[in-house]
Scaffold this motif. Structure first.
Motif: not given
Length: 163
Positions: A94-98, A103-106, A125-127
């Motif tokens: 549930g931590d949107p920042d992490m 997700a950005h890296a993936m 997912i990132e968005q």
């Protein structure tokens, strides 16, 4: 033997993933996303990966470039399962920042080797995480699993051709 869609289903269940633009039920392009659906009809996952590899190594790669392609794809195939496991932990945590960062890296990793359909799932997912929303873990992990089941054989094939 299970189809890729059946293998991607949580628990390997038959019939859970059918009739969608991604080849899996419950794994659908966002409403109104006809451009993405039209693009999918025109280009295959293999086309996307091969085009990306040509961007990296040229249209007629020599032995060194072919070895690089093989190593890039093999590295992605080897590292992605751990990345998806971490994604599952973050989706459930549930931590949107992490979640956004991971997700950005993936997304970047998938984009780098031409797995554009998989990258689009990570981008979604990132968005969502950027907007402070943690998407439904079961839905998103199902979409990731389905897309992996469809793109990984393509990656294995191209990696073997370039070993």
């Amino acid at each position: 033997m299970a189809t890729p869609e059946e293998s991607a289903a949580p628990g390997g269940g038959v019939g859970l993933f059918t009739d969608s633009p991604f080849g899996c039920s419950g794994v659908r392009a966002p409403a109104g996303d006809t451009a993405t659906q039209d693009m999918r009809m025109e280009r295959t996952r293999e086309d996307e990966v091969r085009d990306r590899m040509a961007d990296i190594a040229g249209d007629d790669p020599g032995p060194a470039e072919r070895a690089l392609i093989g190593r890039l794809i093999r590295s992605f195939l080897d590292k992605t399962p751990r990345g998806v496991d971490q994604l599952a932990v973050l989706l459930r945590g549930g931590d949107p920042d992490m979640l956004r960062e991971h997700a950005h890296a993936m997304k970047g990793s998938a984009s780098n080797i031409g797995a554009a359909s998989l990258a689009r799932v990570f981008a979604e997912i990132e968005q969502s995480a950027r907007e402070g929303v943690v998407p439904d873990p079961d839905v998103m992990l199902g979409r990731v699993a389905c897309e992996q089941a469809l793109v990984h054989p393509v990656l294995e094939k191209i990696a073997a051709e370039n070993a």
